[in-house]
Motif scaffolding. Structure first.
Motif, PDB file in Angstrom:
ATOM      1  N   ASP A  15       0.811  -1.092   0.097  1.00 44.87           N
ATOM      2  CA  ASP A  15       0.151  -0.130   0.166  1.00 44.87           C
ATOM      3  C   ASP A  15       0.991   1.279   0.039  1.00 44.87           C
ATOM      4  O   ASP A  15       2.194   1.204  -0.146  1.00 44.87           O
ATOM      5  N   ARG A  16       0.198   2.393   0.101  1.00 43.32           N
ATOM      6  CA  ARG A  16       1.120   3.651  -0.282  1.00 43.32           C
ATOM      7  C   ARG A  16       2.078   3.761   0.958  1.00 43.32           C
ATOM      8  O   ARG A  16       3.346   4.020   0.608  1.00 43.32           O
ATOM      9  N   GLN A  18       3.573   1.471   2.619  1.00 37.36           N
ATOM     10  CA  GLN A  18       4.663   0.244   2.551  1.00 37.36           C
ATOM     11  C   GLN A  18       5.652   0.858   1.263  1.00 37.36           C
ATOM     12  O   GLN A  18       6.735   0.551   1.403  1.00 37.36           O
ATOM     13  N   ASP A  48      -0.338  -1.105  -5.397  1.00 37.15           N
ATOM     14  CA  ASP A  48      -1.757  -1.096  -5.601  1.00 37.15           C
ATOM     15  C   ASP A  48      -1.970   0.062  -6.846  1.00 37.15           C
ATOM     16  O   ASP A  48      -1.198   0.783  -7.088  1.00 37.15           O
ATOM     17  N   GLY A  51      -1.675   3.719  -5.464  1.00 35.06           N
ATOM     18  CA  GLY A  51      -0.138   4.161  -5.446  1.00 35.06           C
ATOM     19  C   GLY A  51       0.376   4.339  -6.594  1.00 35.06           C
ATOM     20  O   GLY A  51       1.016   5.433  -6.681  1.00 35.06           O
TER      21      GLY A  51
END
Length: 199
Positions: A15-16, A18, A48, A51
Motif C-alpha cells: 500500500d502507499r 509500505q 496497488d 499508489g
C-alpha cells in the motif's frame, strides 16, 4: 554490498505507506551519501493502483512508453523509479522497479522479469526472495548493517535481530539465517510456500 541484477523484494501488494518505506529500504547503509546504484538497481515490488496513480500525478514523467513511465527525479546516479501497468493472467497489476536509465534496455528487462516471475502457475519463493522480504518487512530498529565490531569480511553486510527463545535476542547476518530462522521471521501466510528455483 552487491545484489543480484533483478530481484523481487516484497511479497504481496504494497500500500502507499509500505511503498514509500520500500523506496529507500537501504536508508541505514553506512555509505548513504555515496553513489550506490547497484544496491537499488533491479529491485522491484508490486503496488496497488492507487499508489501507481498517485506517483503518476506527482510530477510529469521523464518518459512514458506504453505500459510504463519513469520518474523525473533520480534516486542515485542514473537510477530512477519506473512504474509498470502489466496485464498478467487477464488482470491489470501495478509494479515499481528501480532501473538504470544509462542502460536503455533496463526497463524492458525489468518488465520481462516481472511478467516471467508473476506468471508462474504455483506460488513459490526462492531463498533470496524470502531474505529480501524479511529485510523489507523488518522495522528499521530491528535491522541494520554490520559495523566495526564485526570481523572485517562481514562489515557492511545486512543484519537483523533474531529472537531465539531461551537463547534470547541476537543480532545475526541476514544471509546466515538458517532455514528454520527464515521461517520464523516470515509472516505465517508465506512460511510454507514451496521453494522456487531461482531464474
Amino acid at each position: 554490498m552487491t545484489l543480484s541484477p533483478i530481484r523481487k523484494i516484497y511479497q504481496g501488494i504494497a500500500d502507499r505507506r509500505q511503498m514509500f518505506r520500500l523506496f529507500d529500504r537501504h536508508a541505514q547503509r553506512p555509505n548513504r551519501w555515496e553513489d550506490d546504484s547497484a544496491l537499488f538497481c533491479g529491485e522491484w515490488f508490486e503496488i496497488d493502483q492507487a499508489g501507481h496513480d498517485y506517483m503518476f500525478e506527482i510530477l510529469p514523467p521523464l518518459w512514458m512508453r506504453g505500459e510504463m513511465f519513469a520518474m523525473r527525479e533520480f534516486l542515485t546516479g542514473s537510477v530512477t523509479s519506473v512504474f509498470f501497468t502489466l496485464r498478467i493472467d487477464g488482470q491489470f497489476r501495478y509494479f515499481h522497479g528501480y532501473c538504470d536509465l544509462a542502460d536503455q534496455g533496463s526497463p524492458t528487462r525489468m518488465r520481462d522479469a516481472i511478467i516471467e516471475r508473476e506468471s508462474r502457475p504455483v506460488r513459490a519463493m526462492t531463498r533470496e526472495e524470502r531474505l529480501e522480504h524479511i529485510w523489507s518487512s523488518t522495522h528499521d530498529e530491528y535491522r541494520g548493517y554490520a559495523g566495526e565490531r564485526w570481523p572485517e569480511p562481514d562489515r557492511g553486510k545486512r543484519t537483523v535481530i533474531f529472537y531465539g527463545g531461551r537463547q534470547g535476542t541476537t543480532l545475526k547476518l541476514l544471509d546466515t539465517l538458517t532455514d528454520d530462522e527464515v521461517l520464523a521471521k516470515l509472516p505465517v501466510h508465506l512460511r510454507y510456500l514451496p521453494d522456487a528455483i531461482a531464474a
